[in-house]
Write a protein that holds these residues in place. Structure first.
Motif, PDB file in Angstrom:
ATOM      1  N   MET A 105     -31.576  88.283  -6.536  1.00 40.99           N
ATOM      2  CA  MET A 105     -31.434  87.150  -5.873  1.00 40.99           C
ATOM      3  C   MET A 105     -32.514  86.766  -5.003  1.00 40.99           C
ATOM      4  O   MET A 105     -33.268  87.812  -4.316  1.00 40.99           O
ATOM      5  CB  MET A 105     -30.078  87.196  -5.022  1.00 40.99           C
ATOM      6  CG  MET A 105     -28.792  87.283  -5.643  1.00 40.99           C
ATOM      7  SD  MET A 105     -28.275  85.973  -6.763  1.00 40.99           S
ATOM      8  CE  MET A 105     -27.851  84.686  -5.526  1.00 40.99           C
ATOM      9  N   TYR A 106     -32.830  85.762  -4.605  1.00 37.61           N
ATOM     10  CA  TYR A 106     -33.833  85.098  -3.781  1.00 37.61           C
ATOM     11  C   TYR A 106     -33.731  85.337  -2.249  1.00 37.61           C
ATOM     12  O   TYR A 106     -32.299  85.831  -1.894  1.00 37.61           O
ATOM     13  CB  TYR A 106     -34.046  83.593  -3.695  1.00 37.61           C
ATOM     14  CG  TYR A 106     -32.921  82.966  -3.109  1.00 37.61           C
ATOM     15  CD1 TYR A 106     -32.991  82.105  -1.797  1.00 37.61           C
ATOM     16  CD2 TYR A 106     -31.841  82.320  -3.903  1.00 37.61           C
ATOM     17  CE1 TYR A 106     -32.025  81.591  -1.370  1.00 37.61           C
ATOM     18  CE2 TYR A 106     -30.763  81.467  -3.442  1.00 37.61           C
ATOM     19  CZ  TYR A 106     -30.962  81.065  -2.031  1.00 37.61           C
ATOM     20  OH  TYR A 106     -30.059  80.414  -1.467  1.00 37.61           O
ATOM     21  N   HIS A 107     -34.465  85.539  -1.651  1.00 35.28           N
ATOM     22  CA  HIS A 107     -34.681  85.703   0.046  1.00 35.28           C
ATOM     23  C   HIS A 107     -35.668  84.737   0.582  1.00 35.28           C
ATOM     24  O   HIS A 107     -36.636  84.437   0.104  1.00 35.28           O
ATOM     25  CB  HIS A 107     -34.846  87.120   0.211  1.00 35.28           C
ATOM     26  CG  HIS A 107     -34.875  87.232   1.841  1.00 35.28           C
ATOM     27  ND1 HIS A 107     -33.682  87.396   2.416  1.00 35.28           N
ATOM     28  CD2 HIS A 107     -35.596  87.338   2.910  1.00 35.28           C
ATOM     29  CE1 HIS A 107     -33.690  87.779   3.890  1.00 35.28           C
ATOM     30  NE2 HIS A 107     -35.038  87.513   4.058  1.00 35.28           N
ATOM     31  N   TYR A 108     -35.109  84.143   1.741  1.00 36.53           N
ATOM     32  CA  TYR A 108     -36.049  82.776   2.126  1.00 36.53           C
ATOM     33  C   TYR A 108     -36.080  82.876   3.767  1.00 36.53           C
ATOM     34  O   TYR A 108     -35.091  83.109   4.034  1.00 36.53           O
ATOM     35  CB  TYR A 108     -35.376  81.599   1.624  1.00 36.53           C
ATOM     36  CG  TYR A 108     -36.534  80.387   1.516  1.00 36.53           C
ATOM     37  CD1 TYR A 108     -37.344  80.426   0.509  1.00 36.53           C
ATOM     38  CD2 TYR A 108     -36.722  79.584   2.779  1.00 36.53           C
ATOM     39  CE1 TYR A 108     -38.163  79.150   0.410  1.00 36.53           C
ATOM     40  CE2 TYR A 108     -37.616  78.527   2.655  1.00 36.53           C
ATOM     41  CZ  TYR A 108     -38.549  78.415   1.510  1.00 36.53           C
ATOM     42  OH  TYR A 108     -39.534  77.427   1.375  1.00 36.53           O
ATOM     43  N   CYS A 109     -37.353  82.626   4.276  1.00 32.45           N
ATOM     44  CA  CYS A 109     -37.621  82.606   5.432  1.00 32.45           C
ATOM     45  C   CYS A 109     -38.309  81.222   5.910  1.00 32.45           C
ATOM     46  O   CYS A 109     -38.964  80.373   5.410  1.00 32.45           O
ATOM     47  CB  CYS A 109     -38.672  83.392   5.904  1.00 32.45           C
ATOM     48  SG  CYS A 109     -39.192  83.418   7.526  1.00 32.45           S
ATOM     49  N   LEU A 110     -37.128  80.597   6.501  1.00 27.59           N
ATOM     50  CA  LEU A 110     -37.168  79.291   7.176  1.00 27.59           C
ATOM     51  C   LEU A 110     -38.047  79.201   8.450  1.00 27.59           C
ATOM     52  O   LEU A 110     -37.783  79.926   9.421  1.00 27.59           O
ATOM     53  CB  LEU A 110     -36.078  78.537   7.189  1.00 27.59           C
ATOM     54  CG  LEU A 110     -34.967  78.288   6.257  1.00 27.59           C
ATOM     55  CD1 LEU A 110     -33.558  77.813   6.617  1.00 27.59           C
ATOM     56  CD2 LEU A 110     -35.517  77.379   5.058  1.00 27.59           C
ATOM     57  N   LYS A 111     -39.158  78.348   8.424  1.00 27.50           N
ATOM     58  CA  LYS A 111     -39.970  78.043   9.517  1.00 27.50           C
ATOM     59  C   LYS A 111     -39.307  76.731  10.203  1.00 27.50           C
ATOM     60  O   LYS A 111     -39.388  75.680   9.730  1.00 27.50           O
ATOM     61  CB  LYS A 111     -41.403  77.740   9.238  1.00 27.50           C
ATOM     62  CG  LYS A 111     -42.028  79.060   8.813  1.00 27.50           C
ATOM     63  CD  LYS A 111     -43.441  79.044   8.511  1.00 27.50           C
ATOM     64  CE  LYS A 111     -43.985  80.427   8.096  1.00 27.50           C
ATOM     65  NZ  LYS A 111     -45.528  80.185   7.879  1.00 27.50           N
ATOM     66  N   ILE A 112     -38.736  76.887  11.542  1.00 24.65           N
ATOM     67  CA  ILE A 112     -38.067  75.931  12.491  1.00 24.65           C
ATOM     68  C   ILE A 112     -39.114  75.546  13.268  1.00 24.65           C
ATOM     69  O   ILE A 112     -39.391  76.309  14.225  1.00 24.65           O
ATOM     70  CB  ILE A 112     -36.696  76.097  12.826  1.00 24.65           C
ATOM     71  CG1 ILE A 112     -35.927  77.104  11.821  1.00 24.65           C
ATOM     72  CG2 ILE A 112     -36.051  74.931  13.472  1.00 24.65           C
ATOM     73  CD1 ILE A 112     -35.663  76.069  10.637  1.00 24.65           C
ATOM     74  N   HIS A 113     -39.751  73.945  13.384  1.00 26.23           N
ATOM     75  CA  HIS A 113     -40.327  73.671  14.299  1.00 26.23           C
ATOM     76  C   HIS A 113     -39.892  72.597  15.232  1.00 26.23           C
ATOM     77  O   HIS A 113     -39.479  71.434  14.767  1.00 26.23           O
ATOM     78  CB  HIS A 113     -41.910  73.159  13.807  1.00 26.23           C
ATOM     79  CG  HIS A 113     -42.716  74.088  13.229  1.00 26.23           C
ATOM     80  ND1 HIS A 113     -43.907  73.753  12.627  1.00 26.23           N
ATOM     81  CD2 HIS A 113     -42.538  75.264  13.141  1.00 26.23           C
ATOM     82  CE1 HIS A 113     -44.581  75.170  11.941  1.00 26.23           C
ATOM     83  NE2 HIS A 113     -43.589  75.837  12.369  1.00 26.23           N
ATOM     84  N   ILE A 114     -39.820  72.981  16.523  1.00 34.09           N
ATOM     85  CA  ILE A 114     -39.197  71.703  17.468  1.00 34.09           C
ATOM     86  C   ILE A 114     -40.402  71.085  18.238  1.00 34.09           C
ATOM     87  O   ILE A 114     -41.164  71.878  18.738  1.00 34.09           O
ATOM     88  CB  ILE A 114     -38.146  72.333  18.407  1.00 34.09           C
ATOM     89  CG1 ILE A 114     -37.080  73.363  17.838  1.00 34.09           C
ATOM     90  CG2 ILE A 114     -37.791  71.578  19.412  1.00 34.09           C
ATOM     91  CD1 ILE A 114     -36.378  74.248  18.717  1.00 34.09           C
ATOM     92  N   TYR A 115     -40.334  69.741  18.133  1.00 35.19           N
ATOM     93  CA  TYR A 115     -41.467  69.107  18.683  1.00 35.19           C
ATOM     94  C   TYR A 115     -40.702  68.488  20.248  1.00 35.19           C
ATOM     95  O   TYR A 115     -39.876  67.522  19.986  1.00 35.19           O
ATOM     96  CB  TYR A 115     -41.981  68.066  17.863  1.00 35.19           C
ATOM     97  CG  TYR A 115     -42.701  68.543  16.671  1.00 35.19           C
ATOM     98  CD1 TYR A 115     -44.118  69.109  16.874  1.00 35.19           C
ATOM     99  CD2 TYR A 115     -41.963  68.805  15.333  1.00 35.19           C
ATOM    100  CE1 TYR A 115     -44.560  69.883  15.810  1.00 35.19           C
ATOM    101  CE2 TYR A 115     -42.734  69.576  14.404  1.00 35.19           C
ATOM    102  CZ  TYR A 115     -43.761  69.920  14.751  1.00 35.19           C
ATOM    103  OH  TYR A 115     -44.603  70.590  13.624  1.00 35.19           O
ATOM    104  N   GLY A 116     -41.143  68.691  21.259  1.00 34.90           N
ATOM    105  CA  GLY A 116     -40.937  68.268  22.555  1.00 34.90           C
ATOM    106  C   GLY A 116     -39.580  68.860  23.132  1.00 34.90           C
ATOM    107  O   GLY A 116     -39.163  68.462  24.238  1.00 34.90           O
ATOM    108  N   GLY A 117     -38.905  69.636  22.504  1.00 33.52           N
ATOM    109  CA  GLY A 117     -37.661  70.283  22.971  1.00 33.52           C
ATOM    110  C   GLY A 117     -37.765  71.064  24.016  1.00 33.52           C
ATOM    111  O   GLY A 117     -38.992  71.765  24.286  1.00 33.52           O
TER     112      GLY A 117
END
Length: 530
Positions: free
Chosen positions: A1-13
């Protein structure tokens, strides 16, 4: 099965938003990295999977989406009491400001679930595509209206259309049929679909289809597809082309008959089941003389000791046909059924007479001096290395005296003739030895094994006399003579070049002392026997 790393970018938070999102546990097969940026940059947008904008956005969403990775999720945080900007609705999600405790985490978790759902759907779709495309049979999925939702590569090959062209289209378009042609023909595809939809169970059918390869016979298996309420929403079909199977015997005879080499098929009992015309021609047989006979017995009686195994493990046999010999390369292949049980063997008999003759000629040319017909320098090394072993080795190094004068006075054609005459003299005096032309007017005689130095000296003296007699009778060559250097070793560790150099040293001493004589290494006073 696949494995995924999500890159979450918050702007101004603020830090509180990042902290609340970090508290959300990753879903199965996922992990995420969260970073906060004070302002929007092209570089950070281009590498993120989720962009959370918690600051005023001055660009339309479509422009931001063009910068982000394909499929990235764009979230806009705003105070709904102030109303939405004209392009806010283009974002994938809207998070209401101010955040109540746990609300950002709740919305973030729902966002992750939506992303996972998309990834799972894409993964399952890719698995399905890979699975059906690896099957050689035709596979298709239809809705209840008969529109094709998904097909495999084999299906596209059969209809001569791409997947995009097939998707959403019906039977008549895909198979290039007019309705009246279908109604007048023997095609039953649509009727069988209706049977499956009506009976709601898997059925097998024999169907004829007009494909781009002509009219084909298929064994088809069709099953209904149900939704969660057990309502039929479509069908899935698998079609195996049995046209060739039905015509197999006829086609096999045609194929075997058209082959440019002999073919014999042996059954599981060891009897000859089939042969083609070429095979019968090779061996001068009629079918009745070979069919049904035990193959091993026939091979022993016919080929007997004429078979040999080549260096690469292949079998070859030499047979006589029409008064001449023919070399046949024999190859054996197992015939197995669908359960991998051996049910017979297929033998091919291919005429390789010309190939072997050419191979022999090429080998001869690569090992031979073109002018004299003696072996060349390259093959000299190969031969000695291959045959020397632990035996004693003796080199007789011959050089023509005054050869350059013959060339300069009478031309190179006369010089070439002198080399040919010399080669004939060497063959005549040493018929049992390996003789090579090293180059120019230099020759080498190699004696392996029984080569006592006294006997070698005697033969060298005789060779010099014969050379002098032959050259003296020729008006152009009467200034020629031969000089000989001899070197011998019983030590197998002495390499060829060392022994060659020793014989050359002995030859040089002859040249220095007046020519037309021989010397033996290590050097000693010697004169040609009278």
């Amino acid at each position: 099965m696949y494995h995924y790393c999500l890159k979450i970018h918050i702007y101004g938070g603020d830090a509180a938003l990042e902290s609340e999102l970090n508290a959300v546990a990753p879903l199965e097969r996922f992990e995420h990295e969260i970073r906060t940026f004070g302002h929007i940059t092209v570089e950070s947008l281009a590498e993120c999977d989720v962009a959370v904008f918690d600051l005023p956005v001055e660009r339309p969403c479509r422009e931001l989406r063009g910068i982000c990775k394909k499929g990235a999720e764009l979230v806009f945080c705003t105070d709904l009491r102030e109303g939405l900007s004209e392009w806010a609705a283009d974002f994938d999600d809207i998070w209401q400001r101010p955040f109540t405790p746990g609300m950002a985490a709740f919305r973030f978790r729902r966002l992750l679930e939506r992303i996972k759902l998309k990834k799972d759907k894409r993964f399952v779709s890719n698995c399905l595509d890979a699975a059906i495309d690896s099957v050689p049979d035709l596979i298709w999925f239809k809705d209840v209206r008969g529109a094709h939702l998904k097909v495999n590569n084999a299906f596209c090959s059969a209809v001569g259309k791409t997947k995009n062209d097939v998707q959403g289209r019906g039977h008549y378009y895909i198979w290039d049929l007019k309705q009246e042609e279908y109604e007048q023909g023997e095609y039953v595809c649509l009727e069988t679909e209706e049977i499956v939809l009506r009976e709601k169970k898997t059925r097998a059918f024999d169907e004829k289809v007009k494909s781009k390869h002509g009219l084909r016979q298929f064994k088809t298996y069709k099953s209904p597809i149900f939704d969660e309420d057990h309502q039929v929403v479509g069908t899935v079909g698998i079609a195996h082309d049995v046209t060739d199977l039905k015509n197999m015997l006829t086609e096999l005879e045609i194929v075997l008959g058209s082959m440019p080499f002999g073919i014999l098929i042996k059954d599981s009992d060891g009897s000859v089941a089939s042969v083609n015309e070429k095979f019968l021609h090779y061996f001068g047989l009629e079918e009745g003389q070979i069919l049904g006979r035990n193959y091993d017995v026939w091979k022993h009686d016919t080929l007997g000791g004429n078979m040999q195994i080549t260096e690469d493990g292949a079998a070859e046999a030499c047979i006589g046909i029409n008064g001449s010999n023919m070399i046949l390369a024999i190859q054996r292949e197992e015939i197995r059924d669908i359960f991998d049980n051996q049910v017979g063997e297929l033998y091919t008999y291919r005429d390789v007479t010309t190939e072997r003759m050419l191979e022999a000629q090429v080998l001869h040319d690569s090992n031979t001096d073109f002018l004299t017909g003696l072996h060349n320098r390259r093959y000299f090394y190969e031969y000695v290395n291959k045959n020397r072993g632990q035996k004693s080795l003796c080199f007789i190094y011959i050089d023509l005296d005054n050869f350059k004068k013959v060339n300069d006075t009478h031309g190179h054609q006369a010089g070439d003739e002198a080399l040919v005459v010399t080669a004939d003299i060497l063959r005549s005096n040493f018929p049992d030895a390996f003789i090579a032309r090293l180059g120019g007017d230099e020759f080498i005689i190699s004696l392996i094994g029984d080569c006592e130095i006294a006997a070698v000296e005697k033969r060298a003296g005789s060779l010099l006399r014969n050379m002098n007699e032959s050259f003296s009778r020729h008006p152009l060559f009467n200034i020629l003579s031969g000089s000989i250097g001899i070197a011998r070793t019983e030590n197998p560790s002495v390499d060829i070049d060392t022994l060659l150099r020793q014989s050359d040293i002995a030859l040089y001493e002859v040249k220095r002392g007046g020519r037309a004589d021989y010397r033996v290494f290590p050097l000693k006073c010697s004169s040609m026997p009278g």
